[in-house]
Design a protein around this motif. Sequence first.
Motif, PDB file in Angstrom:
ATOM      1  N   ALA A  94       3.062   4.386  13.531  1.00  0.00           N
ATOM      2  CA  ALA A  94       2.412   5.705  13.448  1.00  0.00           C
ATOM      3  C   ALA A  94       1.126   5.721  14.268  1.00  0.00           C
ATOM      4  O   ALA A  94       0.864   6.658  15.023  1.00  0.00           O
ATOM      5  CB  ALA A  94       2.126   6.059  11.991  1.00  0.00           C
ATOM      6  N   ARG A  95       0.342   4.666  14.146  1.00  0.00           N
ATOM      7  CA  ARG A  95      -0.922   4.647  14.907  1.00  0.00           C
ATOM      8  C   ARG A  95      -0.656   4.623  16.405  1.00  0.00           C
ATOM      9  O   ARG A  95      -1.327   5.321  17.177  1.00  0.00           O
ATOM     10  CB  ARG A  95      -1.747   3.421  14.487  1.00  0.00           C
ATOM     11  CG  ARG A  95      -2.989   3.305  15.341  1.00  0.00           C
ATOM     12  CD  ARG A  95      -4.017   2.396  14.756  1.00  0.00           C
ATOM     13  NE  ARG A  95      -5.020   2.085  15.759  1.00  0.00           N
ATOM     14  CZ  ARG A  95      -6.066   1.315  15.533  1.00  0.00           C
ATOM     15  NH1 ARG A  95      -6.255   0.788  14.346  1.00  0.00           N
ATOM     16  NH2 ARG A  95      -6.943   1.066  16.485  1.00  0.00           N
ATOM     17  N   LEU A  96       0.332   3.840  16.823  1.00  0.00           N
ATOM     18  CA  LEU A  96       0.668   3.781  18.250  1.00  0.00           C
ATOM     19  C   LEU A  96       1.124   5.144  18.749  1.00  0.00           C
ATOM     20  O   LEU A  96       0.741   5.588  19.833  1.00  0.00           O
ATOM     21  CB  LEU A  96       1.762   2.728  18.488  1.00  0.00           C
ATOM     22  CG  LEU A  96       1.299   1.274  18.300  1.00  0.00           C
ATOM     23  CD1 LEU A  96       2.496   0.347  18.108  1.00  0.00           C
ATOM     24  CD2 LEU A  96       0.465   0.825  19.497  1.00  0.00           C
ATOM     25  N   LYS A 118      -3.729   1.991   5.248  1.00  0.00           N
ATOM     26  CA  LYS A 118      -4.376   1.484   6.475  1.00  0.00           C
ATOM     27  C   LYS A 118      -4.459   2.583   7.522  1.00  0.00           C
ATOM     28  O   LYS A 118      -5.464   2.723   8.216  1.00  0.00           O
ATOM     29  CB  LYS A 118      -3.604   0.296   7.080  1.00  0.00           C
ATOM     30  CG  LYS A 118      -3.734  -1.001   6.379  1.00  0.00           C
ATOM     31  CD  LYS A 118      -5.146  -1.476   6.158  1.00  0.00           C
ATOM     32  CE  LYS A 118      -5.845  -1.976   7.388  1.00  0.00           C
ATOM     33  NZ  LYS A 118      -7.198  -2.529   7.049  1.00  0.00           N
ATOM     34  N   LEU A 119      -3.401   3.352   7.658  1.00  0.00           N
ATOM     35  CA  LEU A 119      -3.402   4.446   8.639  1.00  0.00           C
ATOM     36  C   LEU A 119      -4.471   5.474   8.270  1.00  0.00           C
ATOM     37  O   LEU A 119      -5.203   5.968   9.133  1.00  0.00           O
ATOM     38  CB  LEU A 119      -2.013   5.107   8.681  1.00  0.00           C
ATOM     39  CG  LEU A 119      -1.869   6.295   9.613  1.00  0.00           C
ATOM     40  CD1 LEU A 119      -2.215   5.935  11.051  1.00  0.00           C
ATOM     41  CD2 LEU A 119      -0.448   6.864   9.544  1.00  0.00           C
ATOM     42  N   LEU A 123      -7.745   6.924  10.293  1.00  0.00           N
ATOM     43  CA  LEU A 123      -8.005   8.356  10.541  1.00  0.00           C
ATOM     44  C   LEU A 123      -9.413   8.735  10.077  1.00  0.00           C
ATOM     45  O   LEU A 123     -10.107   9.500  10.753  1.00  0.00           O
ATOM     46  CB  LEU A 123      -6.953   9.217   9.826  1.00  0.00           C
ATOM     47  CG  LEU A 123      -5.527   9.107  10.377  1.00  0.00           C
ATOM     48  CD1 LEU A 123      -4.534   9.805   9.451  1.00  0.00           C
ATOM     49  CD2 LEU A 123      -5.428   9.688  11.789  1.00  0.00           C
ATOM     50  N   ILE A 124      -9.849   8.180   8.948  1.00  0.00           N
ATOM     51  CA  ILE A 124     -11.217   8.459   8.475  1.00  0.00           C
ATOM     52  C   ILE A 124     -12.230   8.012   9.535  1.00  0.00           C
ATOM     53  O   ILE A 124     -13.211   8.689   9.809  1.00  0.00           O
ATOM     54  CB  ILE A 124     -11.486   7.752   7.121  1.00  0.00           C
ATOM     55  CG1 ILE A 124     -10.673   8.426   6.015  1.00  0.00           C
ATOM     56  CG2 ILE A 124     -12.971   7.764   6.777  1.00  0.00           C
ATOM     57  CD1 ILE A 124     -10.702   7.698   4.681  1.00  0.00           C
ATOM     58  N   GLU A 125     -11.939   6.862  10.156  1.00  0.00           N
ATOM     59  CA  GLU A 125     -12.843   6.335  11.202  1.00  0.00           C
ATOM     60  C   GLU A 125     -12.914   7.239  12.414  1.00  0.00           C
ATOM     61  O   GLU A 125     -13.971   7.455  12.972  1.00  0.00           O
ATOM     62  CB  GLU A 125     -12.295   4.979  11.692  1.00  0.00           C
ATOM     63  CG  GLU A 125     -12.983   3.772  11.156  1.00  0.00           C
ATOM     64  CD  GLU A 125     -12.223   2.530  11.611  1.00  0.00           C
ATOM     65  OE1 GLU A 125     -11.904   2.426  12.809  1.00  0.00           O
ATOM     66  OE2 GLU A 125     -11.922   1.691  10.738  1.00  0.00           O
ATOM     67  N   ILE A 126     -11.759   7.749  12.859  1.00  0.00           N
ATOM     68  CA  ILE A 126     -11.749   8.434  14.167  1.00  0.00           C
ATOM     69  C   ILE A 126     -11.856   9.953  14.084  1.00  0.00           C
ATOM     70  O   ILE A 126     -12.304  10.579  15.037  1.00  0.00           O
ATOM     71  CB  ILE A 126     -10.504   8.061  15.018  1.00  0.00           C
ATOM     72  CG1 ILE A 126      -9.196   8.513  14.339  1.00  0.00           C
ATOM     73  CG2 ILE A 126     -10.480   6.578  15.347  1.00  0.00           C
ATOM     74  CD1 ILE A 126      -8.052   8.687  15.331  1.00  0.00           C
ATOM     75  N   ILE A 127     -11.420  10.555  12.995  1.00  0.00           N
ATOM     76  CA  ILE A 127     -11.361  12.029  12.958  1.00  0.00           C
ATOM     77  C   ILE A 127     -12.703  12.612  12.499  1.00  0.00           C
ATOM     78  O   ILE A 127     -13.193  12.285  11.413  1.00  0.00           O
ATOM     79  CB  ILE A 127     -10.210  12.509  12.033  1.00  0.00           C
ATOM     80  CG1 ILE A 127      -8.846  12.065  12.581  1.00  0.00           C
ATOM     81  CG2 ILE A 127     -10.245  14.032  11.848  1.00  0.00           C
ATOM     82  CD1 ILE A 127      -8.453  12.650  13.927  1.00  0.00           C
TER      83      ILE A 127
END
Length: 277
Positions: A94-96, A118-119, A123-127
Amino acid sequence: MILVQGLKAFLAAELPPRVQDAIDQRRRDIKASRFSAQNQGDTYVCVYCDHSHARFMPSGMSYPVIREKQIVAGGLRDNVVCPVCGSMDRERLARLMLDERMGVLPQHHVLHVGPEPKLHEYLIEIITGRLVACDLFPEDRPGVPNIIKQDLTKLDFGDEVFDFVICNHVLEHIPTDDLAMSEIKRVLKPGGKALLQVPYSEAIETTEEDFSVITNAERIARYGQSDHVRIYEKQDYVRRLESAGFQVDVMELDALEDYRRFAINPEECAFIAQKPQ
Ligand SMILES: [Zn+2]
């Protein structure tokens, strides 16, 4: 003697759930670190923690129907769980797909249905835009912060509010998957994309579903999991998404070849559904 009996009684007593969870987690941690030490190498690398190993940990169900009907992404398989961070093969795929094929950017608004821990952490980190985690049973996902309860067949969101929906391994649980698909499309902005992984088979004639199958044992025997309501035939799954109004991009196995070093499932395609502009 009394002391020994007391100790036996103490060990036999049912532990409070939190204590039992902590013990189970500790056992898993010990098993994972042992596995990590025994499988040093650089064949596979984890996209979440960057650690490399010769193998990742196996996981999955081993019911006969999964083998007989060659259900992809359900069965017992190698290289599933990262022994360091615990990411699953589906989370790495999914991340890829999000990073490299779907073009997720920080400012996008993202709905994560049935969130993988983990996904979602990633998402919390990047969005920096709106990020919503939801599940029909949010209490079953204690590791996901701010998760809310939502029924995918009638979402409480307005029309065209999300750029991306991530909804992996959810649709096979929903009897009215047509309603769920049209709700996903409704909340997506025009041109928005959804990653919609499901277990599927290419060895069956058509999607198998029979809503008279209701007991856990029957569902395990028919579908390979107690809470699944069908086995999708691959092309029929694509047709259902198209009937809901999506343009579907199936990333076939050869298109995913370059990502094998991230220990994704070598038998699993990726289904990216786009709402037309
Ligand atoms: Zn990892």
